[in-house]
Design a protein around this motif. Structure first.
Motif, PDB file in Angstrom:
ATOM      1  N   GLN A 262      35.384  37.330  39.272  1.00  0.00           N
ATOM      2  CA  GLN A 262      36.268  36.730  40.290  1.00  0.00           C
ATOM      3  C   GLN A 262      35.898  37.206  41.690  1.00  0.00           C
ATOM      4  O   GLN A 262      35.891  36.444  42.648  1.00  0.00           O
ATOM      5  CB  GLN A 262      37.695  37.173  39.999  1.00  0.00           C
ATOM      6  N   ASN A 266      34.734  35.055  44.741  1.00  0.00           N
ATOM      7  CA  ASN A 266      35.470  35.054  46.010  1.00  0.00           C
ATOM      8  C   ASN A 266      34.547  35.292  47.198  1.00  0.00           C
ATOM      9  O   ASN A 266      34.726  34.687  48.253  1.00  0.00           O
ATOM     10  CB  ASN A 266      36.576  36.110  45.984  1.00  0.00           C
ATOM     11  N   ASN A 404      39.707  43.144  45.109  1.00  0.00           N
ATOM     12  CA  ASN A 404      39.988  41.929  45.887  1.00  0.00           C
ATOM     13  C   ASN A 404      40.200  42.232  47.376  1.00  0.00           C
ATOM     14  O   ASN A 404      39.932  41.402  48.226  1.00  0.00           O
ATOM     15  CB  ASN A 404      41.190  41.172  45.296  1.00  0.00           C
TER      16      ASN A 404
HETATM   17  C1  NAG Z   1      40.015  36.205  44.295  1.00  0.00           C
HETATM   18  O1  NAG Z   1      40.734  35.275  45.077  1.00  0.00           O
HETATM   19  C2  NAG Z   1      41.974  34.897  44.518  1.00  0.00           C
HETATM   20  C3  NAG Z   1      42.547  33.796  45.374  1.00  0.00           C
HETATM   21  O2  NAG Z   1      42.555  34.165  46.715  1.00  0.00           O
HETATM   22  C4  NAG Z   1      42.889  36.101  44.432  1.00  0.00           C
HETATM   23  O3  NAG Z   1      44.125  35.752  43.872  1.00  0.00           O
HETATM   24  C5  NAG Z   1      42.211  37.162  43.578  1.00  0.00           C
HETATM   25  O4  NAG Z   1      42.986  38.350  43.585  1.00  0.00           O
HETATM   26  C6  NAG Z   1      40.824  37.484  44.092  1.00  0.00           C
HETATM   27  N1  NAG Z   1      40.190  38.364  43.137  1.00  0.00           N
HETATM   28  C7  NAG Z   1      39.239  39.231  43.454  1.00  0.00           C
HETATM   29  C8  NAG Z   1      38.796  40.139  42.384  1.00  0.00           C
HETATM   30  O5  NAG Z   1      38.729  39.280  44.541  1.00  0.00           O
END
Ligand code: NAG
Length: 424
Positions: A262, A266, A404
């Protein structure tokens, strides 16, 4: 001679054909048959100074250019802005016309009059023309072709710079010299060079008179369709080869590996992805290494994101040094000149092999290293992977759930570093 004759024949067929199809590309190396996949804004002179007759010549010139480029879903997408006092979009990329329809639309255009405000025209183009909602395809380079009679009436340098920084490749086609009245209005005598990327005249054409403009159809189309050369107007988002090197060791675990994917997705999402813009590649490693996908495998953001989602977790040991070596040899070996080589290593633990040597080797080869460490990752190793200064290239999260928060900082730093580089 015969070959030349046949080539000419093909050229004339091409000019009058709606969708040029080439059967003999290799044999005849006929220039017009190459896939001209670009998104083009033509900026057309509509001031009073050009006059009715020359305005009509301009329309037929543009019509021929459009025909020679080959407009359609597989080829060029074209739109047109007329600039006089005020720029007006006559039709945009969304029209999705064939060459024939676009040519017909050009014939319908009425001269607007007023001054030659090229600067305002360029501003109009970077602010409104290449938006997704205006039909920008995103998988093709953005090009603005400015056709100008004499000299402009307003300042061009600043709007041109902003347009180039937005990734738009500006071509200036100037026809005839300015008359004395026009010269009085010009604040930048060197406006052509101020407007385009400084690549030895590639982005500018000077046409002595409107009577000769038809001779410039081919030189112009050859340049506009040369996607490899359209890398001059680079932005931090459209000019990198980014290679993710992802730790698939057993300490990561299945769920956390999904989070890492993810994270990779991103970061990728922030870039303009296509064959001519930013490309993404990925290596997963344990003790061993494998290419999940190389730079040239996917040509759109959608495909890259889809591929990332389908990477499966390997589960094994951790040899980060060997993985960096492997990425340099198997991904960056296929990098394109002019692209920035960015390596993003994501790891959660100590490597069993030496990281310092392979990292230094990569940096020497022009690779810019970013290190993302999670939980048990070792600070010295992250520092070795990362380029200098450390604070801009090393990131750390105590747990997988925290990565994230790093996404936007990495993208910001990639752009910051890009903007600090000397540029063409
Ligand atoms: C990736 O982006 C999504 C949507 O913005 C977010 O909810 C998620 O936490 C992010 N995950 C990572 C691992 O960056």
């Amino acid at each position: 001679k015969l070959l030349l004759f046949i080539q000419r024949l093909f050229l004339s067929v091409c000019l009058f054909d709606e969708e040029p199809v080439c059967l003999h590309t290799k044999v005849l190396s006929c220039w017009f048959c190459r896939n001209c996949k670009v998104d083009v804004a033509f900026l057309m002179e509509g001031s009073w100074s050009i006059g009715k007759r020359r305005f009509a010549i301009q329309k037929s010139f543009l019509g021929n250019v459009v025909k020679a480029m080959g407009v359609g879903p597989q080829g060029a997408a074209v739109g047109l802005v007329q600039f006089g006092n005020k720029p007006t979009t006559e039709f945009n990329l969304k029209s999705q016309w064939t060459s024939k329809e676009a040519t017909a639309a050009i014939q319908e255009i009425k001269q607007q009059g007023g001054y030659s405000n090229v600067g305002k025209g360029l501003q109009h183009v970077y602010k409104t023309f290449f938006l997704d909602k205006s039909g920008n395809r995103g998988r093709a380079p953005n090009v603005a072709v400015v056709l100008l009679d004499g000299w402009p009436s307003d300042a061009v340098k600043e709007p041109a710079r902003l347009a180039r920084e937005a990734g738009i490749n500006i071509f200036m086609v100037t026809v005839e010299e300015a008359d004395q009245d026009e010269k009085k209005l010009v604040s930048e005598a060197d406006f052509v060079n101020q407007a385009v990327c400084r690549t030895s005249g590639f982005f500018s054409l000077s046409v002595p008179s409107w009577n000769e403009v038809h001779k410039f159809v081919r030189p112009l189309v050859e340049r506009v369709c040369n996607a490899e050369k359209l890398l001059c107007s680079k932005t931090c988002l459209n000019s990198a080869d980014i290679s993710f090197v992802v730790d698939g060791s057993s300490s990561v675990g299945f769920n956390n590996f999904r989070t890492v994917l993810q994270f990779v997705a991103n970061i990728s999402r922030a870039f303009d992805i296509s064959d001519t813009a930013t490309r993404i590649g990925m290596v997963q490693y344990t003790y061993e290494q494998r290419v999940e996908f190389p730079f040239n495998k996917y040509n759109s953001k959608e495909d890259v994101l889809n591929a990332i989602q389908h990477v499966s977790y390997w589960n094994g040991g951790t040899a980060t040094g060997a993985a960096i070596n492997y990425a340099v040899q198997n991904l960056f070996s296929a990098t394109k000149p002019n692209k920035r080589k960015i390596l993003i290593v994501i790891t959660d633990g100590r490597s069993y092999d030496d990281v310092r040597g392979p990292s230094a080797e990569a940096h020497k080869g022009g690779v810019i290293g970013y290190a993302v460490g999670i939980s048990w990752a070792v600070h010295e190793e992250l520092m070795a992977i990362a380029s200098k200064p450390e604070k801009d290239h090393v990131f750390f999260a105590n747990e997988f759930g925290g990565v994230n928060t790093v996404v936007s900082q990495i993208v910001t730093n990639i752009c910051k570093e890009f903007n600090e580089q000397p540029r063409n």
